[in-house]
Design an enzyme around this catalytic site. Structure first.
Site, short mmCIF file in Angstrom:
data_model
loop_
_atom_site.label_atom_id
_atom_site.label_comp_id
_atom_site.label_asym_id
_atom_site.label_seq_id
_atom_site.Cartn_x
_atom_site.Cartn_y
_atom_site.Cartn_z
N LYS A 1 -14.11 -3.70 8.82
CA LYS A 1 -14.39 -4.48 7.60
C LYS A 1 -13.38 -5.61 7.41
O LYS A 1 -13.70 -6.63 6.78
CB LYS A 1 -14.48 -3.56 6.37
CG LYS A 1 -13.17 -2.86 5.97
CD LYS A 1 -12.30 -3.68 5.05
CE LYS A 1 -10.94 -3.05 4.88
NZ LYS A 1 -10.00 -3.89 4.11
N ASP B 1 -15.82 -0.20 1.43
CA ASP B 1 -14.68 -1.10 1.67
C ASP B 1 -15.15 -2.48 2.13
O ASP B 1 -14.50 -3.49 1.84
CB ASP B 1 -13.74 -0.47 2.71
CG ASP B 1 -12.28 -0.82 2.46
OD1 ASP B 1 -12.00 -1.61 1.53
OD2 ASP B 1 -11.42 -0.30 3.19
N SER C 1 -9.86 0.16 -1.91
CA SER C 1 -8.70 0.47 -2.74
C SER C 1 -7.64 -0.61 -2.59
O SER C 1 -6.85 -0.58 -1.65
CB SER C 1 -8.10 1.82 -2.30
OG SER C 1 -7.96 1.85 -0.89
N LYS D 1 0.73 -13.58 4.35
CA LYS D 1 0.39 -12.20 3.98
C LYS D 1 -0.33 -11.51 5.14
O LYS D 1 -1.03 -12.16 5.93
CB LYS D 1 -0.51 -12.21 2.75
CG LYS D 1 0.21 -12.60 1.49
CD LYS D 1 -0.17 -11.69 0.35
CE LYS D 1 0.87 -11.75 -0.73
NZ LYS D 1 0.33 -11.92 -2.05
N TRP E 1 0.82 -1.21 0.00
CA TRP E 1 0.00 0.00 0.00
C TRP E 1 0.86 1.27 0.00
O TRP E 1 0.57 2.23 -0.69
CB TRP E 1 -0.96 -0.04 1.19
CG TRP E 1 -2.05 0.99 1.22
CD1 TRP E 1 -2.51 1.64 2.32
CD2 TRP E 1 -2.88 1.45 0.12
NE1 TRP E 1 -3.54 2.48 1.99
CE2 TRP E 1 -3.79 2.38 0.65
CE3 TRP E 1 -2.90 1.19 -1.25
CZ2 TRP E 1 -4.74 3.05 -0.14
CZ3 TRP E 1 -3.84 1.85 -2.04
CH2 TRP E 1 -4.74 2.76 -1.49
N GLU F 1 -4.97 -7.87 8.50
CA GLU F 1 -5.14 -6.97 9.65
C GLU F 1 -6.30 -7.38 10.54
O GLU F 1 -6.27 -7.17 11.76
CB GLU F 1 -5.36 -5.53 9.16
CG GLU F 1 -4.10 -4.84 8.65
CD GLU F 1 -3.24 -4.27 9.79
OE1 GLU F 1 -3.19 -4.88 10.87
OE2 GLU F 1 -2.60 -3.24 9.57
N1 NDP Z 1 -2.52 -3.53 0.38
C1 NDP Z 1 -3.67 -2.90 0.23
O1 NDP Z 1 -4.37 -3.09 -0.79
C2 NDP Z 1 -4.13 -1.92 1.26
C3 NDP Z 1 -3.60 -1.90 2.53
N2 NDP Z 1 -4.07 -1.02 3.46
C4 NDP Z 1 -3.53 -0.98 4.81
O2 NDP Z 1 -2.20 -0.50 4.79
C5 NDP Z 1 -1.45 -1.05 5.88
C6 NDP Z 1 -0.16 -1.63 5.33
O3 NDP Z 1 -0.53 -2.68 4.46
P1 NDP Z 1 0.38 -3.17 3.24
O4 NDP Z 1 1.30 -2.12 2.75
O5 NDP Z 1 -0.54 -3.75 2.26
O6 NDP Z 1 1.19 -4.32 3.97
P2 NDP Z 1 2.54 -5.05 3.51
O7 NDP Z 1 2.60 -6.28 4.33
O8 NDP Z 1 2.57 -5.14 2.03
O9 NDP Z 1 3.68 -4.03 3.96
C7 NDP Z 1 3.84 -3.62 5.28
C8 NDP Z 1 5.11 -2.79 5.34
O10 NDP Z 1 5.23 -2.24 6.65
C9 NDP Z 1 6.56 -2.46 7.07
N3 NDP Z 1 6.63 -2.54 8.53
C10 NDP Z 1 6.12 -3.50 9.32
N4 NDP Z 1 6.39 -3.22 10.60
C11 NDP Z 1 7.09 -2.06 10.61
C12 NDP Z 1 7.66 -1.27 11.63
N5 NDP Z 1 7.55 -1.60 12.91
N6 NDP Z 1 8.33 -0.15 11.28
C13 NDP Z 1 8.46 0.19 9.99
N7 NDP Z 1 7.94 -0.52 8.97
C14 NDP Z 1 7.26 -1.63 9.28
C15 NDP Z 1 6.98 -3.76 6.42
O11 NDP Z 1 8.38 -3.81 6.38
P3 NDP Z 1 9.18 -5.18 6.26
O12 NDP Z 1 9.00 -5.62 4.82
O13 NDP Z 1 10.55 -4.80 6.63
O14 NDP Z 1 8.53 -6.16 7.22
C16 NDP Z 1 6.36 -3.61 5.05
O15 NDP Z 1 7.17 -2.87 4.19
C17 NDP Z 1 -2.38 -2.08 6.55
O16 NDP Z 1 -2.97 -1.51 7.69
C18 NDP Z 1 -3.44 -2.35 5.49
O17 NDP Z 1 -4.70 -2.71 6.05
C19 NDP Z 1 -5.05 -0.14 3.15
C20 NDP Z 1 -5.58 -0.12 1.89
C21 NDP Z 1 -5.19 -1.01 0.86
O1 13P Z 2 -8.10 -2.53 2.58
C1 13P Z 2 -8.02 -3.05 1.50
C2 13P Z 2 -8.79 -2.63 0.34
O2 13P Z 2 -9.52 -1.47 0.59
C3 13P Z 2 -7.10 -4.21 1.32
O3 13P Z 2 -7.72 -5.30 1.87
P1 13P Z 2 -6.83 -6.55 2.33
O4 13P Z 2 -5.88 -6.02 3.38
O5 13P Z 2 -7.83 -7.51 2.88
O6 13P Z 2 -6.12 -7.05 1.12
#
Ligand code: NDP
Ligand code: 13P
Length: 317
Positions: A182, A235, A129, A263, A6, A266
């Site tokens: 959600k 969402d 998203s 993966k 994200w 959350e």
């Molecule tokens: N993916 C999606 O489609 C969407 C995600 N979100 C939300 O965004 C948030 C992140 O999700 P997403 O990016 O998909 O997750 P990922 O698992 O793809 O990435 C998480 C990232 O956070 C880093 N991280 C974890 N712990 C720490 C820490 N303590 N300090 C710094 N960095 C850290 C990880 O680093 P490392 O690789 O080093 O572990 C990794 O780069 C979640 O809350 C998710 O619900 C919201 C909308 C859409």
């Molecule tokens: O929040 C999201 C889409 O809006 C992503 O959902 P997931 O974390 O379940 O892939």
């Protein structure tokens, strides 16, 4: 801050909106590799980084920015902010993009920001998203909420582009609740799919899940129009629709009796704290409570389904 799926997608989206973007990740070696490849091979393979995105492992570069998107998992937000806090300037807009509630403290992400960086200006971005959709430039609409209405409008303008439409709001709590709850309901929807309970059960689950989201939202001060908007119902629809959602995929594996993979889901972290918070306000959240009990090993999936179906008959509300 946060160079996962994200964070990388939002970096590209912000660049597409005309911003210069610093994309910070905690693993300096991985960030150097991302800078060399111009791609996040681990989390968003096949999508080129926009030329205006600079990957880095240097926190000082983050502190110098005009606004911060906080895109690490909800349970890691406090730790990430604590690293940044000594470097950050007062008034820095900090926009939480994580979807969850902190375990133990029961804090929403805007509350974590206010505790760790009391001089920052908190905001929250949430809505239907998928990272891969946004990164690919597919049309997407989300909500940007801040108690400071002018900040919400300013961030909306800064990040909006022909492919990412942002609606502004001052209902921070409502937007946070939709995004967190959600995910738990998406796990339930995945379990229904994995157990092959049928399309009728899937629709009933979403409708009854939405009813409990409404009740929880009302108890915690969300506006009804937020819960029925992009960050709530929008969402919920997206993430209960299929395995492109990691929460749904996690639930589907559980329902099918398969290994869940590694993966991020959350909802597995939020379920327990959400159920505690519902109980604290006397809010009935049977679907979320069933997910929490299944994840905690306190009930089998089949017994949880039977118990949901055997609840006393009541008026629909
Ligand atoms: N993916 C999606 O489609 C969407 C995600 N979100 C939300 O965004 C948030 C992140 O999700 P997403 O990016 O998909 O997750 P990922 O698992 O793809 O990435 C998480 C990232 O956070 C880093 N991280 C974890 N712990 C720490 C820490 N303590 N300090 C710094 N960095 C850290 C990880 O680093 P490392 O690789 O080093 O572990 C990794 O780069 C979640 O809350 C998710 O619900 C919201 C909308 C859409
Ligand atoms: O929040 C999201 C889409 O809006 C992503 O959902 P997931 O974390 O379940 O892939």
């Amino acid at each position: 801050m946060g160079a996962g799926a994200w964070g990388t997608a939002l970096a590209n989206a912000a660049a597409r909106a005309g911003r210069d973007v610093v994309l910070w990740g905690r693993d300096g070696v991985a960030m150097a590799e991302m800078a060399r490849l111009r791609e996040n091979r681990a989390d968003l393979p096949g999508i080129a980084l926009d030329p205006a995105v600079t990957p880095t492992g240097d926190l000082a570069a983050v502190a110098a920015c005009d606004a911060l998107l906080l895109v690490v998992p909800a349970q890691a937000c406090r730790e990430a902010l604590e690293r940044l806090a000594p470097l950050a300037r007062p008034g820095l807009p900090v926009i939480s993009c994580a979807k969850g509630i902190e375990r133990g403290s029961r804090a929403f992400m805007s509350e974590v920001i206010a505790e760790v960086m009391p001089k920052a200006s908190p905001a929250v971005l949430s809505g239907p998203s998928f990272a891969s959709d946004v990164a690919a430039g597919l049309p997407t609409a989300v909500t940007l909420a801040a108690r400071d209405a002018a900040l919400a409008v300013a961030v909306t303008r800064a990040l909006g582009s022909p492919t990412l439409r942002l609606y502004h709001s001052t209902d921070v709590r409502g937007v946070e609740i939709g995004g967190a709850a959600k995910n738990v309901l998406a796990i339930a929807a995945g379990i229904v799919a994995g157990r092959r309970l049928g399309a009728s059960a899937a629709a009933a689950l979403v409708a009854r899940g939405f009813a409990e989201l409404m009740r929880f939202g009302r108890a915690y001060g969300a506006k009804a129009e937020t819960i029925t908007g992009l960050s709530g119902l929008g969402d919920l629809i997206l993430t209960t629709s299929g395995p492109q959602s990691r929460n749904f995929a996690f639930g589907r594996a559980l329902g099918a009796g398969e290994a869940a993979g590694d993966k991020l889901a959350e909802g597995a972290f939020t379920a327990g704290v959400l159920v505690e918070m519902a109980a604290a306000k006397g809010v009935d959240v049977p679907v979320s409570a069933a997910v929490d009990a299944v994840l905690g090993g306190r009930i089998s999936i089949d017994d949880a389904i039977e118990a949901l179906m055997a609840r006393p008959q009541r008026a629909e509300a």
